[in-house]
Structure formats: structure tokens, C-alpha cells
Design a protein around this motif. Structure first.
Motif, PDB file in Angstrom:
ATOM      1  N   LEU A  28       0.837  -1.198   0.000  1.00  0.00           N
ATOM      2  CA  LEU A  28       0.000   0.000   0.000  1.00  0.00           C
ATOM      3  C   LEU A  28       0.875   1.253   0.000  1.00  0.00           C
ATOM      4  O   LEU A  28       1.933   1.281   0.612  1.00  0.00           O
ATOM      5  CB  LEU A  28      -0.878   0.018   1.246  1.00  0.00           C
ATOM      6  CG  LEU A  28      -1.997  -1.018   1.287  1.00  0.00           C
ATOM      7  CD1 LEU A  28      -2.764  -0.902   2.597  1.00  0.00           C
ATOM      8  CD2 LEU A  28      -2.942  -0.824   0.116  1.00  0.00           C
ATOM      9  N   HIS A  29       0.392   2.278  -0.707  1.00  0.00           N
ATOM     10  CA  HIS A  29       1.163   3.526  -0.779  1.00  0.00           C
ATOM     11  C   HIS A  29       0.299   4.725  -0.407  1.00  0.00           C
ATOM     12  O   HIS A  29      -0.919   4.587  -0.189  1.00  0.00           O
ATOM     13  CB  HIS A  29       1.795   3.654  -2.168  1.00  0.00           C
ATOM     14  CG  HIS A  29       0.818   3.555  -3.318  1.00  0.00           C
ATOM     15  ND1 HIS A  29      -0.077   4.544  -3.629  1.00  0.00           N
ATOM     16  CD2 HIS A  29       0.608   2.568  -4.227  1.00  0.00           C
ATOM     17  CE1 HIS A  29      -0.779   4.198  -4.683  1.00  0.00           C
ATOM     18  NE2 HIS A  29      -0.399   2.984  -5.064  1.00  0.00           N
ATOM     19  N   LEU A  30       0.944   5.901  -0.375  1.00  0.00           N
ATOM     20  CA  LEU A  30       0.223   7.104   0.051  1.00  0.00           C
ATOM     21  C   LEU A  30      -0.988   7.408  -0.839  1.00  0.00           C
ATOM     22  O   LEU A  30      -1.995   7.920  -0.356  1.00  0.00           O
ATOM     23  CB  LEU A  30       1.165   8.323   0.051  1.00  0.00           C
ATOM     24  CG  LEU A  30       2.272   8.326   1.110  1.00  0.00           C
ATOM     25  CD1 LEU A  30       3.127   9.599   0.974  1.00  0.00           C
ATOM     26  CD2 LEU A  30       1.687   8.264   2.518  1.00  0.00           C
ATOM     27  N   MET A  35       1.003   8.352  -8.643  1.00  0.00           N
ATOM     28  CA  MET A  35       1.630   7.332  -7.794  1.00  0.00           C
ATOM     29  C   MET A  35       0.922   6.006  -8.047  1.00  0.00           C
ATOM     30  O   MET A  35      -0.284   5.902  -7.915  1.00  0.00           O
ATOM     31  CB  MET A  35       1.521   7.722  -6.316  1.00  0.00           C
ATOM     32  CG  MET A  35       2.304   6.792  -5.398  1.00  0.00           C
ATOM     33  SD  MET A  35       2.261   7.208  -3.650  1.00  0.00           S
ATOM     34  CE  MET A  35       3.252   8.670  -3.547  1.00  0.00           C
ATOM     35  N   SER A  36       1.680   5.005  -8.455  1.00  0.00           N
ATOM     36  CA  SER A  36       1.075   3.717  -8.771  1.00  0.00           C
ATOM     37  C   SER A  36       2.112   2.612  -8.671  1.00  0.00           C
ATOM     38  O   SER A  36       3.253   2.791  -9.100  1.00  0.00           O
ATOM     39  CB  SER A  36       0.509   3.756 -10.193  1.00  0.00           C
ATOM     40  OG  SER A  36       0.110   2.466 -10.580  1.00  0.00           O
ATOM     41  N   LYS A  37       1.663   1.474  -8.119  1.00  0.00           N
ATOM     42  CA  LYS A  37       2.541   0.304  -8.030  1.00  0.00           C
ATOM     43  C   LYS A  37       3.173  -0.007  -9.376  1.00  0.00           C
ATOM     44  O   LYS A  37       4.332  -0.332  -9.459  1.00  0.00           O
ATOM     45  CB  LYS A  37       1.725  -0.934  -7.641  1.00  0.00           C
ATOM     46  CG  LYS A  37       1.265  -0.977  -6.239  1.00  0.00           C
ATOM     47  CD  LYS A  37       0.564  -2.304  -5.973  1.00  0.00           C
ATOM     48  CE  LYS A  37      -0.829  -2.366  -6.555  1.00  0.00           C
ATOM     49  NZ  LYS A  37      -1.870  -1.721  -5.768  1.00  0.00           N
ATOM     50  N   SER A  38       2.343   0.107 -10.430  1.00  0.00           N
ATOM     51  CA  SER A  38       2.857  -0.310 -11.729  1.00  0.00           C
ATOM     52  C   SER A  38       3.915   0.646 -12.294  1.00  0.00           C
ATOM     53  O   SER A  38       4.582   0.299 -13.258  1.00  0.00           O
ATOM     54  CB  SER A  38       1.722  -0.539 -12.721  1.00  0.00           C
ATOM     55  OG  SER A  38       0.664   0.320 -12.468  1.00  0.00           O
TER      56      SER A  38
END
Ligand code: ADP
Ligand code: TRP
Length: 321
Positions: free
Chosen positions: A13-15, A190-193
Motif C-alpha cells: 500500500l502507498h500514500l 503514484m502507482s505500483k505499476s
């Protein structure tokens, strides 16, 4: 009101997730009946490694519990533990055509990214509709990318009710069109990918590395800086109230500000904001029995909630002799 949503366990999980999706779930939990599950049947469509599947799912459970999902207030479970939704998926697959499914953006996006065009990936929208409709949800908070899936779900509900008789509530999508897109360390979404995330449960060392890598312009210390185009400002401001945001803007506009100093302050803010959650997460990680108990109870509640709909469905479809 019954609010239902699922979160795919596809990475840390991110901001961006926290300040858009998760904070909203916590707000809903305070005043509504929240149904929340970790969508591991959905992540089977993209994750093939069973060990990764297991650890991602367990991490998502710990993350959500640590962040404040309260299993006494909300119904919280792991999707695969209530396989009844897969039965409902089959029933719903009778009221959607292959030509409709072929219009799904998500299938096109995922296969373009190189994921196998499996029947599972193709049928993903039916499973998602089953998640939503089986629990008679009123409202479904999702990100913009899920809009079409919600339309499919509504469509299947209406079609089923018309063809076989009233069973499903028609759910309302809850999509915040205006939610600001939170930028990642490179300034893109902002994205995991994109590999540009700030993962708040990372170690202090990893967090420092991410935050120090946030892009900035080349304005020198003695120059005024523009907060409105600054990625550091955009991220920092998430932790501030209106007055504090104005103060930070003023500091940007006043010569003398060093980006390095602001990044260090931001690191402190992130650590401070997530410190109790981090402690809670460590506590939970050391008590796997407790976590399993919580999941067992969530599973029981979810099964009880789905049972009446299943009964109705089997009856309407002529499956009860
Ligand atoms: P990712 O892009 O990292 O794969 P997900 O698609 O799993 O993130 O997103 C989960 C939730 O978090 C969605 O509701 C999505 O809208 C929200 N979200 C993800 N990234 C951002 C971002 N950068 N800004 C705002 N919301 C975001
Ligand atoms: N498809 C959603 C996503 O990728 C996750 C999801 C699965 C979901 N089932 C759901 C969201 C039901 C809302 C309701 O984000």
C-alpha cells in the motif's frame, strides 16, 4: 446503508491508496455498515505464484487491520473464504453476453500489459458483479478505473431481476471524480505499476530513500520556489491542514528554502503519521492466531449475509426441487 468494496492484494500500500481509498473506507466505517474484503480471487488473474499470492493477501489483511478497519464494526474477510460468490458468478454469467464482456477496458489494458488473456481475466467483471450484488450493497466506492465494472454490475442486476424476478438491489457507484491524483516520486500518478510509490509501511531506511528521490526543479536555495508545481509540496500538503498548507506555500515562495530540508521534514511527517499504525501492524504480525480468529469471524458474517440471496437465486432459477 451498506457500503461494500474490495481491494486486490497486488502489492504494498502507498500514500495514493491511503489518502484516497483507505481514508474513505475508515470514514464510511464510522457511520455505515461497511463490507470490505481482500479480493484474492481477482488477483489470481494476474498473480501466478502461490507464495506471492499468500503473502500479499496476508499483508493486505494486516495493513487494513493496522490502519483501523475494525472487525467488530465492519464485516472484513478474504474473498476466497466465501466461495459462494463463485456460484453467483455462474448465475450472473447467464445475463451478460460475450460481446458486452469484450468491451471491458480492464481486459484490454491487462492483456496489453502482457497478462495472459485467460477466461478468468475475461470474466473478471462477472466475479466483481457477484461480489457486489450477492451482498445487496447500496453503495460501492471505487477508483475511476472501476467505473465500467460498476456499470456492468448494475446492468447484470437489472437484467437478472427483469428476467427471473426481483433478487438484487441496484448498487450505486461512489466514484469521486474530483479526487486529486496523488503524484509519485517522479511526478506521474503514484502507482505500483510505475514503481514510483511511497509505501508507508516500509522501513525508515526505505522510506527515506523514496522520499529523498522525489523530483524537484533546479531552483537554487536563494531563489523563490513555486509550490503549485512542486511534487514535494503536493505530497507534503496531504499531511497538513489549510493553515499549515498556506504556511508551507509561503516558505516555498520565500528564498532560502532547501528542498533537502523539506524532504527531511516530510519523512518525519510520514513516520509520525503512521507510527501508531506501524506499531499496531507489528503487534498483529506477532499474533497470527488473533488475525486468523478475526478472519474466521469475518468469514462467518459474510457467509450469513450472502445466504438469503443464494437461496432466492437458486429458487428463482429453478434449481430447488
Ligand atoms: P495502483 O495504481 O498502485 O495499482 P490501485 O489501482 O490498486 O493502485 O488503487 C487502489 C485504490 O487507490 C483505488 O481506489 C485508486 O483510485 C486509489 N489510488 C491509487 N493510486 C492513486 C493516486 N496516485 N492518487 C489517488 N488515488 C489513487
Ligand atoms: N476490481 C477492483 C479493483 O481492482 C477490486 C474489486 C473486486 C472490487 N471486487 C470488488 C471493488 C467489488 C469493489 C467492489 O480495484
Amino acid at each position: 446503508m451498506r457500503i461494500l468494496t474490495g481491494l486486490q492484494p497486488s502489492g504494498k500500500l502507498h500514500l495514493g491508496n491511503y489518502f484516497s481509498a483507505i481514508k474513505k473506507m475508515l470514514e464510511y466505517q464510522a457511520n455505515n455498515e461497511l463490507f470490505l474484503f481482500v479480493a484474492n480471487l481477482h488477483s489470481l488473474t494476474t498473480i501466478k505464484d502461490p507464495n506471492l499470492q499468500r503473502s500479499n493477501t496476508y499483508d493486505a489483511v494486516l495493513d487494513l487491520l493496522a490502519l483501523g478497519i475494525d472487525p467488530n464494526r465492519s464485516v472484513f474477510w478474504v474473498q476466497s473464504e466465501v466461495p459462494e460468490v463463485t456460484e453467483v458468478t455462474w448465475y450472473l454469467s447467464m445475463v451478460i453476453t460475450t460481446s458486452q464482456l469484450s468491451l471491458a477496458h480492464s481486459f484490454k489494458d491487462k492483456t496489453a500489459k502482457g497478462f495472459t488473456p485467460s477466461a478468468g481475466l475475461y470474466n473478471y467483471p462477472i466475479l466483481m458483479a457477484a461480489d457486489i450484488l450477492s451482498f445487496q450493497s447500496d453503495k460501492v466506492p471505487v477508483g475511476k478505473d472501476q467505473k465500467q465494472h460498476l456499470e456492468f454490475a448494475r446492468d447484470m442486476a437489472i437484467r437478472f431481476n427483469t428476467e427471473f424476478g426481483e433478487v438484487f438491489k441496484i448498487p450505486e457507484p461512489d466514484i469521486d471524480e474530483n479526487t486529486a491524483i496523488i503524484p509519485g516520486v517522479d511526478g506521474a500518478k503514484m502507482s505500483k505499476s510505475y514503481g514510483n510509490t511511497i509505501n508507508f509501511f516500509d522501513s525508515e531506511k526505505e522510506l527515506k530513500k523514496s522520499i529523498m528521490s522525489i523530483v524537484s526543479d533546479s531552483a537554487g536555495v536563494d531563489e523563490a520556489k513555486d509550490p503549485d508545481t512542486s511534487v514535494i509540496y503536493s505530497i507534503y500538503s496531504l499531511f497538513l491542514d489549510k493553515t499549515q498548507q498556506e504556511e508551507l506555500k509561503e516558505r516555498f515562495r520565500t528564498p532560502g528554502l532547501r528542498y533537502g530540508d523539506v524532504k527531511k521534514e516530510l519523512l518525519d511527517k510520514v513516520l509520525e503519521h503512521f507510527s501508531t499504525f506501524r506499531t499496531k501492524r507489528e503487534e498483529l504480525a506477532s499474533k497470527p492466531d488473533l488475525v486468523h480468529e478475526v478472519l474466521e469471524s469475518g468469514k462467518t458474517k459474510a457467509k450469513a449475509a450472502i445466504a438469503p440471496t443464494l437461496e432466492k437465486l437458486r429458487s428463482k432459477l429453478g434449481l430447488i426441487l
